[in-house]
Scaffold this motif. Structure first.
Motif, PDB file in Angstrom:
ATOM      1  N   PRO A  57     -20.805  26.415  13.669  1.00 57.35           N
ATOM      2  CA  PRO A  57     -20.002  27.584  14.054  1.00 57.35           C
ATOM      3  C   PRO A  57     -20.432  28.086  15.429  1.00 57.35           C
ATOM      4  N   LEU A  58     -19.464  28.387  16.289  1.00 65.01           N
ATOM      5  CA  LEU A  58     -19.747  28.797  17.667  1.00 65.01           C
ATOM      6  C   LEU A  58     -19.208  30.204  17.913  1.00 65.01           C
ATOM      7  N   HIS A  59     -19.808  30.849  18.919  1.00 70.63           N
ATOM      8  CA  HIS A  59     -19.339  32.181  19.309  1.00 70.63           C
ATOM      9  C   HIS A  59     -19.721  32.401  20.766  1.00 70.63           C
ATOM     10  N   GLY A  60     -18.822  32.047  21.676  1.00 69.69           N
ATOM     11  CA  GLY A  60     -19.078  32.243  23.094  1.00 69.69           C
ATOM     12  C   GLY A  60     -19.932  31.136  23.689  1.00 69.69           C
ATOM     13  N   ALA A  61     -19.952  31.094  25.018  1.00 69.94           N
ATOM     14  CA  ALA A  61     -20.750  30.096  25.748  1.00 69.94           C
ATOM     15  C   ALA A  61     -22.170  30.624  25.907  1.00 69.94           C
ATOM     16  N   HIS A 118     -12.865  36.117   5.984  1.00 69.43           N
ATOM     17  CA  HIS A 118     -12.953  36.050   4.514  1.00 69.43           C
ATOM     18  C   HIS A 118     -13.976  37.015   3.934  1.00 69.43           C
ATOM     19  N   GLY A 119     -14.657  37.763   4.781  1.00 66.74           N
ATOM     20  CA  GLY A 119     -15.664  38.691   4.286  1.00 66.74           C
ATOM     21  C   GLY A 119     -16.369  39.367   5.439  1.00 66.74           C
ATOM     22  N   ALA A 120     -17.477  40.056   5.129  1.00 69.93           N
ATOM     23  CA  ALA A 120     -18.199  40.809   6.149  1.00 69.93           C
ATOM     24  C   ALA A 120     -18.970  39.919   7.108  1.00 69.93           C
ATOM     25  N   ASN A 121     -19.341  38.725   6.670  1.00 67.29           N
ATOM     26  CA  ASN A 121     -20.128  37.813   7.499  1.00 67.29           C
ATOM     27  C   ASN A 121     -19.181  36.876   8.250  1.00 67.29           C
ATOM     28  N   PHE A 122     -19.019  37.104   9.572  1.00 67.03           N
ATOM     29  CA  PHE A 122     -18.081  36.314  10.358  1.00 67.03           C
ATOM     30  C   PHE A 122     -18.502  34.852  10.491  1.00 67.03           C
ATOM     31  N   LYS A 123     -19.809  34.596  10.510  1.00 65.23           N
ATOM     32  CA  LYS A 123     -20.285  33.203  10.583  1.00 65.23           C
ATOM     33  C   LYS A 123     -19.858  32.442   9.330  1.00 65.23           C
ATOM     34  N   ARG A 231     -19.951  35.124   1.565  1.00 61.30           N
ATOM     35  CA  ARG A 231     -19.105  35.737   2.588  1.00 61.30           C
ATOM     36  C   ARG A 231     -19.452  37.192   2.898  1.00 61.30           C
ATOM     37  N   ASP A 232     -20.116  37.891   2.001  1.00 64.54           N
ATOM     38  CA  ASP A 232     -20.504  39.288   2.246  1.00 64.54           C
ATOM     39  C   ASP A 232     -22.014  39.457   2.357  1.00 64.54           C
ATOM     40  N   TRP A 369     -25.326  42.707  14.964  1.00 61.68           N
ATOM     41  CA  TRP A 369     -25.205  41.254  15.065  1.00 61.68           C
ATOM     42  C   TRP A 369     -23.819  40.913  15.589  1.00 61.68           C
ATOM     43  N   ARG A 370     -23.794  40.371  16.820  1.00 64.18           N
ATOM     44  CA  ARG A 370     -22.555  39.910  17.453  1.00 64.18           C
ATOM     45  C   ARG A 370     -21.433  40.935  17.372  1.00 64.18           C
TER      46      ARG A 370
END
Length: 383
Positions: A57-61, A118-123, A231-232, A369-370
């Motif tokens: 899973p990625l989030h930004g460069a 799908h829940g509170a945890n985006f990762k 997911r949470d 967190w993010r």
């Protein structure tokens, strides 16, 4: 009479603090020496490694994202797939994946862009969206900032041939940037976190799992309810391992040690990152976390000397300080990073900052967190 009693009590407390700090430093040094021994050579397995899908899973460069993802494209494993995932179609990490596709046309690389939450945890939401694109039954999860050697994938998936193994996970060392705060962040990982895990493992515990690497079979993931079960939850890596352990499967700590980027350039960023880690650890093991202060060698030894000056306490301080220095040197050797004498001067500052962060972690549950503000509550959830 009461004055003498108070002085005697403070003297005893000083000796106890110095003894605890020195004792922990020596035992941690032993555990790291034990854990870093090269494994015995075993005959190569004639069975070819099973195909594997690596989910990232990625989030930004992020800093050095290209170099870190490229290390996964250079694996010697005979058959594997890379699945990258983002939520935002404008995410800058997509361009990095496109570059890798052009550089490694022979490699199976999937790019999943899916905004569903799908829940509170985006990762974890990202992983849920990515999983349908994974082609193989061996799954390897690794954070975006992880750097690995070419034999990594073959080695971390090998223990999964045993049906009794639930997950395989890896320790990691810090790869610092040029800033002082980045180097202090590396010391958090190398000189405190990794030795504490080695110590726990040396005494038989496998109650851990790290985002640096979690390898597992697809049927094990399905058995515990899939990624949806996480997911949470804030500490998704730990709970992925914990749920497999509760299902009766073993956790294996691989002998592979991977690198992770430490890119903080400001104190506030380092504080926020490490406070999130510490509050997450507190949510997992509150009783053990309450006693973690004995790990912060330098300030405890100085406090012990201040409360109980004398030859015995000075001897404990010398013993603990020497073990702490040797631990730092050994961790540099494990990570194949050069030992710099000037970094020795950072050790007291690192230990003192950890002690302050530990105290702050006891004062609340909120973490950042993010872009999200979450609560690392005692049940592990993050609503």
């Amino acid at each position: 009479m009461s004055s003498n009693w108070l002085l005697d009590t403070l003297h005893a407390v000083g000796i106890a603090l110095a003894f605890a700090a020195a004792g922990y430093a020596c035992v941690a040094l032993w555990a790291v020496m034990k854990g870093s021994r090269k494994p015995q050579r075993v005959p190569p397995d004639p069975t070819p490694p099973r195909p594997a899908s690596v989910l990232k899973p990625l989030h930004g460069a992020e800093p050095r994202l290209y170099e870190n993802l490229r290390s996964f494209c250079r694996q010697t494993h005979p058959e594997y797939q890379l699945v990258f995932g983002v939520r935002d179609p404008e995410d800058s990490a997509i361009a990095v994946v496109k570059r890798l596709r052009g550089e490694f046309p022979q490699r199976s690389i999937a790019m999943v862009v899916d905004p569903r939450v799908h829940g509170a945890n985006f990762k974890v939401s990202n992983l849920i969206n990515m999983l349908p694109h994974a082609e193989h039954d061996l799954l390897v999860l690794a954070d975006a900032d992880i750097h690995v050697g070419p034999d990594y994938l073959t080695r971390v998936t090998a223990p999964l041939a045993d049906s009794g193994v639930g997950i395989v996970t890896c320790l990691y060392y810090g790869i610092p940037g040029p800033s002082l705060w980045s180097r202090l962040g590396r010391l958090f990982i190398d000189d405190w976190f990794a030795p504490s895990v080695r110590l726990s493992h040396a005494f038989g515990s496998t109650r851990f799992a790290f985002g640096s690497t979690i390898a597992l079979r697809r049927d094990s993931l399905q058995w515990i309810g899939g990624f949806e079960a996480l997911r949470d939850i804030l500490a998704d890596d730990f709970w992925l391992g914990e749920l497999t352990r509760r299902a009766g499967l073993r956790t294996v700590l691989s002998d592979v040690v991977v690198g992770t980027e430490v890119s903080e350039s400001k104190l506030k960023d380092l504080w926020s990152h490490e406070l999130r880690w510490l509050r997450t650890i507190r949510s997992i093991a509150p009783s053990g976390f309450a006693m973690t202060f004995v790990c912060f060698t330098s300030p405890l030894l100085l406090l012990g000397l201040a409360l109980a000056p004398g030859a015995f306490t000075l001897g404990l301080a010398a013993l603990g300080g020497g073990a702490r220095l040797l631990l730092h040197f050994l961790q540099r050797r494990i990570s194949d990073q050069a030992f710099a004498w000037h970094e020795v001067l950072l050790i007291p500052l690192r230990d003192a900052l950890l002690l302050m962060e530990w105290a702050a972690a006891l004062a609340g549950w909120q973490v950042r967190w993010r872009g999200q503000v979450l609560h690392a509550r005692g049940d592990g959830s993050a609503p």
